[in-house]
Enzyme design. Sequence first.
Site, PDB file in Angstrom:
ATOM      1  N   CYS A 132       0.803  -1.233   0.000  1.00 46.70           N
ATOM      2  CA  CYS A 132       0.000   0.000   0.000  1.00 46.70           C
ATOM      3  C   CYS A 132       0.835   1.282   0.000  1.00 46.70           C
ATOM      4  O   CYS A 132       0.578   2.194  -0.784  1.00 46.70           O
ATOM      5  CB  CYS A 132      -0.959  -0.006   1.180  1.00 46.70           C
ATOM      6  N   LYS A 216       9.892  -3.460   1.354  1.00 43.72           N
ATOM      7  CA  LYS A 216       8.909  -3.523   0.259  1.00 43.72           C
ATOM      8  C   LYS A 216       8.962  -2.216  -0.531  1.00 43.72           C
ATOM      9  O   LYS A 216       8.922  -2.212  -1.767  1.00 43.72           O
ATOM     10  CB  LYS A 216       7.498  -3.730   0.815  1.00 43.72           C
ATOM     11  N   HIS A 245      -3.148   6.276   4.791  1.00 44.86           N
ATOM     12  CA  HIS A 245      -1.742   6.442   5.162  1.00 44.86           C
ATOM     13  C   HIS A 245      -1.235   7.807   4.670  1.00 44.86           C
ATOM     14  O   HIS A 245      -1.724   8.329   3.675  1.00 44.86           O
ATOM     15  CB  HIS A 245      -0.867   5.389   4.464  1.00 44.86           C
TER      16      HIS A 245
END
Length: 347
Positions: A132, A216, A245
């Site tokens: 994400c 990531k 976020h």
Amino acid sequence: MNQVKSYRVAILGATGAVGAELLELLDQRQFPLAELKLLASPRSAGQKVKFKGQELTVEAVTEQSFENIDIVLASAGGSTSKAWASTIVKAGAVMIDNSSAFRMNADVPLVVPEVNPDAAKNHKGIIANPNCTTILMSVAVWPLHQVQPVKRIVAATYQSASGAGARAMEEMKEQAKAILAGETPKTEIFPYPLAFNLFPHNSALNEQGYCEEEMKMVNETRKIFGDQQIRVTATCVRVPVLRAHSEALNLEFEQPFSPEKAREILANSPGVKLVEDWQANYFPMPKDATGKDEVLVGRIRQDISHPCGLDLWLSGDQIRKGAALNAIQIAELLAQQNLVAPALTTV
Ligand code: A2P
């Protein structure tokens, strides 16, 4: 004459936070469905879910679940994806996987449709939906990288409870209630209380001291951008925000990149909404990003410590563009480009 194609879709993890959003988006975006199957663990079998005015029943996933299915939207965690991937591919369906299980496999495309839609063409049955925070960062940085290559990204993330799933969001709410009532907050999903607190992302640490979430951002960005030279470092932090976020990004370019030019580019980039009111000191906030498709970007300014540096700030809905929306956009790509066989073609 217009041909209408429709697809048999299964959601694996239909009862989770991303699963619920996938359902909403399939409806809102009018994805051409011939059939919709909702799959989860045996815990949820029999649960009823409303979709387009109908009641659908959640089924426990089994070996037979993927027969006669064209597209599987998987969001049930890495171990569930690993357990079912070969069954899904053998059944002839395309799996769009939200977990990290296959993202770095050389023969699995890792796709952000605003950045590398063509990568989807090379799928061999599995397409991975990126992490994400990486999706949100990619959508904002790619348009600038196209104009002038970014050499290095320094990221700090402010990640909401939603990233850890629906139960984690409930846990944070319960913790807030407990603390306000003068009680000790319970922790089950998170290692520490998140309400009225924050902590560095609790994924596994490597020998260099980076957690999985940070790595990531490093590795997935390189794969999505098709640029192994780009240097990325990140500090990922879980913050007491329910959903959406935020990220502080410092970008270093080859040459100076004016904030005005960056602003102009981002104001016209797909998936980005420029949110800046310098008079009012108003910039992207998770509250405003919640439920939105776009990544909100603002506070674009010259890095005073480096002539070729730019700083910017973004907020994006982790469940939506950070997960479910990106997966649905990949499904739409498959449909538009005939990268999956349709269940039905009507004229
Ligand atoms: P269930 O509700 O039956 O546990 P979230 O990320 O919001 O926590 O959601 C995770 C989703 O993945 C849920 O729909 C959950 O179903 C599903 N899930 C978790 N473990 C399994 C499993 N072993 N098999 C199938 N679905 C699973």
